[in-house]
Every structure is written in structure tokens, then in C-alpha cells.
Design a protein around this motif. Structure first.
Motif, PDB file in Angstrom:
ATOM      1  N   TYR A 242       0.826  -1.199   0.000  1.00 39.41           N
ATOM      2  CA  TYR A 242       0.000   0.000   0.000  1.00 39.41           C
ATOM      3  C   TYR A 242       0.871   1.264   0.000  1.00 39.41           C
ATOM      4  O   TYR A 242       1.899   1.325   0.672  1.00 39.41           O
ATOM      5  N   GLU A 243       0.430   2.280  -0.728  1.00 40.21           N
ATOM      6  CA  GLU A 243       1.099   3.577  -0.647  1.00 40.21           C
ATOM      7  C   GLU A 243       1.152   4.066   0.792  1.00 40.21           C
ATOM      8  O   GLU A 243       2.156   4.640   1.236  1.00 40.21           O
ATOM      9  N   GLN A 244       0.077   3.854   1.543  1.00 43.14           N
ATOM     10  CA  GLN A 244       0.021   4.346   2.924  1.00 43.14           C
ATOM     11  C   GLN A 244       1.185   3.834   3.753  1.00 43.14           C
ATOM     12  O   GLN A 244       1.741   4.572   4.571  1.00 43.14           O
ATOM     13  N   GLU A 245       1.547   2.570   3.590  1.00 42.12           N
ATOM     14  CA  GLU A 245       2.640   1.999   4.360  1.00 42.12           C
ATOM     15  C   GLU A 245       3.935   2.774   4.140  1.00 42.12           C
ATOM     16  O   GLU A 245       4.738   2.929   5.052  1.00 42.12           O
ATOM     17  N   ALA A 246       4.118   3.276   2.935  1.00 43.34           N
ATOM     18  CA  ALA A 246       5.353   3.971   2.599  1.00 43.34           C
ATOM     19  C   ALA A 246       5.294   5.447   2.941  1.00 43.34           C
ATOM     20  O   ALA A 246       6.199   5.992   3.576  1.00 43.34           O
ATOM     21  N   VAL A 247       4.218   6.110   2.539  1.00 42.43           N
ATOM     22  CA  VAL A 247       4.117   7.561   2.701  1.00 42.43           C
ATOM     23  C   VAL A 247       4.212   7.973   4.157  1.00 42.43           C
ATOM     24  O   VAL A 247       4.947   8.894   4.528  1.00 42.43           O
ATOM     25  N   TYR A 248       3.470   7.295   5.013  1.00 38.15           N
ATOM     26  CA  TYR A 248       3.406   7.702   6.417  1.00 38.15           C
ATOM     27  C   TYR A 248       4.770   7.574   7.095  1.00 38.15           C
ATOM     28  O   TYR A 248       5.224   8.487   7.789  1.00 38.15           O
ATOM     29  N   ASP A 249       5.453   6.458   6.873  1.00 33.21           N
ATOM     30  CA  ASP A 249       6.707   6.238   7.589  1.00 33.21           C
ATOM     31  C   ASP A 249       7.903   6.918   6.931  1.00 33.21           C
ATOM     32  O   ASP A 249       8.845   7.312   7.615  1.00 33.21           O
ATOM     33  N   LEU A 250       7.878   7.070   5.619  1.00 32.86           N
ATOM     34  CA  LEU A 250       8.957   7.829   4.974  1.00 32.86           C
ATOM     35  C   LEU A 250       8.956   9.267   5.467  1.00 32.86           C
ATOM     36  O   LEU A 250      10.021   9.863   5.702  1.00 32.86           O
ATOM     37  N   GLY A 251       7.770   9.833   5.635  1.00 33.39           N
ATOM     38  CA  GLY A 251       7.678  11.210   6.099  1.00 33.39           C
ATOM     39  C   GLY A 251       8.153  11.403   7.520  1.00 33.39           C
ATOM     40  O   GLY A 251       8.416  12.533   7.947  1.00 33.39           O
TER      41      GLY A 251
END
Length: 359
Positions: A242-251
Motif C-alpha cells: 500500500y502507498e500508505q505503508e510507505a508515505v506515512y513512515d517515509l515522512g
């Protein structure tokens, strides 16, 4: 001869008289102290404060944990208390969407469940947990939020991955959730297959891409969150998630990876169900208030803050962390979940691709 001072009381009567006066004084003091205590404590003795907290049982698929526990639950708790004076405690559990569905079928008393895909809601309907497709009576047909499927690569993108097609040559290791237990994995299969079709390819080319990707799967987990843990532990070269898995933690600097947005990919849509058979009659207003809250602007904004795309498109604008997808599509574009499940997950992935990979 009588004493001029009048008749004298016997000593015992004098003692009784004195004792009653002393008791009256002590009683007055005790009554005063009790009244003072009640007056002081009155704000804490109202019926709503004396009552135990209300309890709401919520089950959800794996990547929802932080958004709900750290964001949505506290926001609803504050709103409910300000509206009613009552406290609410949440009992929650998170796992793969298939696992959550199995648990609800087996009888866990979830009052609200949030599933990765509508297919699991149909399973609850078939098992008699839901009286029908009741989620479709909720706002947006029960769709709570969305997130596209993307590719996570190691820093610097050493394998030069730009799209799903770059995952098919030999030598690249893919980490993938298991479609037998994970809703996210089934979304990923539809993305890997359907992206070819929506870029102008045919079904043979779509199956070839799906087969090539699965030949390179080197690690699987029961949920998307579990696959993410494997990738962070050093397994594989890429992760489909999921994009969410990446976006939230990368930020937040919690993920050492880069996002690759495929030219075409699927937007996963997550479904809220309410198993009313599990809800005591007196708790129905609380459960309904919570489900209504999930689609308020406040709750939808929380989901955006945690990396999900809101069903309210206006709330997604201005968030640069959401990458551009040239040709997005949904499961409805593939005929809906029942058709996609039968024609792609079952007939192609399971019966042909997976069978060909078994020794």
C-alpha cells in the motif's frame, strides 16, 4: 422540708441529660462534615461520571492500527464525552483482512470491522454474520478510505525499477503478502495483472507479467504489515504494498526505502461493516455514532495525516506526498470483487500461476 431551689433530679437523670446533649453536638458535627464532603465532591458524583466507561470493540486490517489507535479513537472519545459526558474505551485487534474475517466468522464479538476488501464483507454475509450487504447503506457504499498499490525499492533504486514490468526479469527478489490470508496481497495481484490491461495490453500479456512477478517472490507474510517487516529485515530487493505503508513512515524517517509509482495501478478501497448481531441493544447508538464519525471531515483528515487517501477528494489536494498515477483503476473497472476473485485471483493466480510455481 423542701429545698427552696426546687426538687433535685436523681444523679442518673442528670447524667442521661448531659449525655444526650453531648450526643446531639457530635451528631451535628458529623452531619456538617458529611454535607461538606458531598458539596466538595459533587462534580465527581454525577451519574455519568460514576458510571463505568462504555466499551466499543473494533477489529481492523493490519495497516489501520496507528491511524485508528493514535488518531481516530482519541478524537471520537473526546467528541463523545463532550456530547454525552460518558467515557468510551476501545478494545481493538488488527491483523490481515482474511484473518480478521475468519475471527469474526468464528465468533469474536467485533461490533465494527474494517476490512481491506469488499470480498471479505461478502464472506461475512455468506456466513450469516451480516444480514445482507448492509455496508452499502453506509456513506460511500461503506468505503472508508483508499490507497494505491506501489513498489518500494532500496535506497538509490539499485535495480532501476520504474514499473511492474521491471519486476519480471530473473534475479530480482520480491517481498509480497500472501493472497491466501491478506487482503492487501489480493489487491496487489489485481494491480500486477490489471495494470497491463489499462495500459493497452491484452490478457495474455497481463498473465505473463503476473507470472514473471510471482516467479521472483522470495518472501511472503500473512499481512501487508508482516511483509513490510520482512522487507525492513533485509529480505528481498523490492516490496509491493500500500502507498500508505510507505508515505506515512517515509515522512517520519522510519523507513529506509524509496517509492516507485507504477504508470497504472489499482486504488484499494477499504470497507466498514457493522455486525449488529454482536451489539447489545443499549450500545447501538454508540456504535452508530462511531460509524457516522468515520466519515466526518475530522476523521477523514486524520486518515490523510496517516497516509490514506480520503473518499473526500478535496482533503487529498495539497498533499505532495501522494504521488501521481497516470492510469489509476478500481476493482469496479475489473467487474467488481466477485468477478475479479473468480477470473483473476482464482482462475489465473491460484489455478495457473501458483500451480506452475509449485515443485
Amino acid at each position: 422540708m423542701l429545698n427552696s431551689a426546687g426538687p433535685r433530679r436523681p444523679p442518673i437523670l442528670r447524667r442521661i441529660h448531659v449525655d444526650w446533649r453531648g450526643l446531639s453536638a457530635r451528631g451535628s458535627f458529623l452531619l456538617f462534615a458529611l454535607a461538606l464532603g458531598i458539596f466538595t465532591a459533587w462534580p465527581w458524583l454525577t451519574p455519568s461520571a460514576m458510571a463505568p466507561p462504555r466499551t466499543l470493540i473494533v477489529y481492523g486490517f493490519s495497516i489501520l492500527a496507528e491511524a485508528l489507535e493514535d488518531g481516530v479513537f482519541p478524537a471520537f472519545r473526546d467528541e463523545w464525552q463532550s456530547r454525552t459526558g460518558q467515557q468510551v474505551e476501545f478494545v481493538s485487534s488488527f491483523s490481515g483482512s482474511g484473518t480478521i474475517t475468519n475471527q469474526v466468522v468464528l465468533g469474536v464479538p467485533a461490533e465494527v470491522a474494517i476490512l481491506s476488501l469488499e470480498l471479505d464483507a461478502f464472506r461475512l454475509e455468506d456466513a450469516g454474520v451480516l444480514a445482507g450487504p448492509t455496508w452499502r447503506d453506509l456513506p460511500h457504499g461503506g468505503v472508508l478510505n483508499r490507497t494505491p498499490f506501489i513498489i518500494l525499492v532500496r535506497p538509490g533504486n539499485p535495480d532501476h525499477v520504474t514499473d511492474f514490468g521491471d519486476l519480471t526479469p530473473p534475479g530480482i527478489g520480491i517481498v509480497h503478502p500472501d493472497p491466501l490470508t491478506s487482503g492487501g496481497a489480493q489487491w496487489a495481484v489485481l494491480a500486477e495483472y490489471g495494470s497491463v490491461l489499462f495500459l493497452g495490453g491484452d490478457t495474455t500479456q497481463a498473465e505473463d507479467q503476473l507470472s514473471g512477478i510471482w516467479r521472483n517472490v522470495v518472501a511472503q507474510a500473512s499481512s501487508a504489515r508482516g511483509a513490510r517487516t520482512q522487507f525492513e529485515g533485509g529480505f528481498g530487493d523490492v516490496l509491493i504494498t500500500y502507498e500508505q505503508e510507505a508515505v506515512y513512515d517515509l515522512g517520519r524517517g522510519r523507513l529506509d526505502a524509496e517509492i516507485v509509482y507504477p504508470r497504472s495501478t489499482i486504488l484499494s478501497e477499504h470497507i466498514v461493516v457493522v455486525p449488529e448481531k454482536n451489539i447489545p441493544l443499549q450500545d447501538l447508538p454508540l456504535v452508530r455514532a462511531f460509524t457516522d464519525f468515520l466519515w466526518t471531515e475530522r476523521a477523514q483528515q486524520i486518515f490523510v495525516e496517516y497516509g490514506f487517501r480520503s473518499v473526500n477528494a478535496e482533503l487529498n489536494s495539497g498533499h505532495a506526498e501522494f504521488g501521481v498515477i497516470e492510469v489509476p483503476f478500481t476493482v469496479a473497472d475489473l467487474g467488481g470483487w466477485k468477478t475479479a476473485r473468480a477470473d483473476i485471483i482464482q482462475a489465473i493466480w491460484k489455478d495457473r500461476v501458483l500451480t506452475a510455481l509449485r515443485p
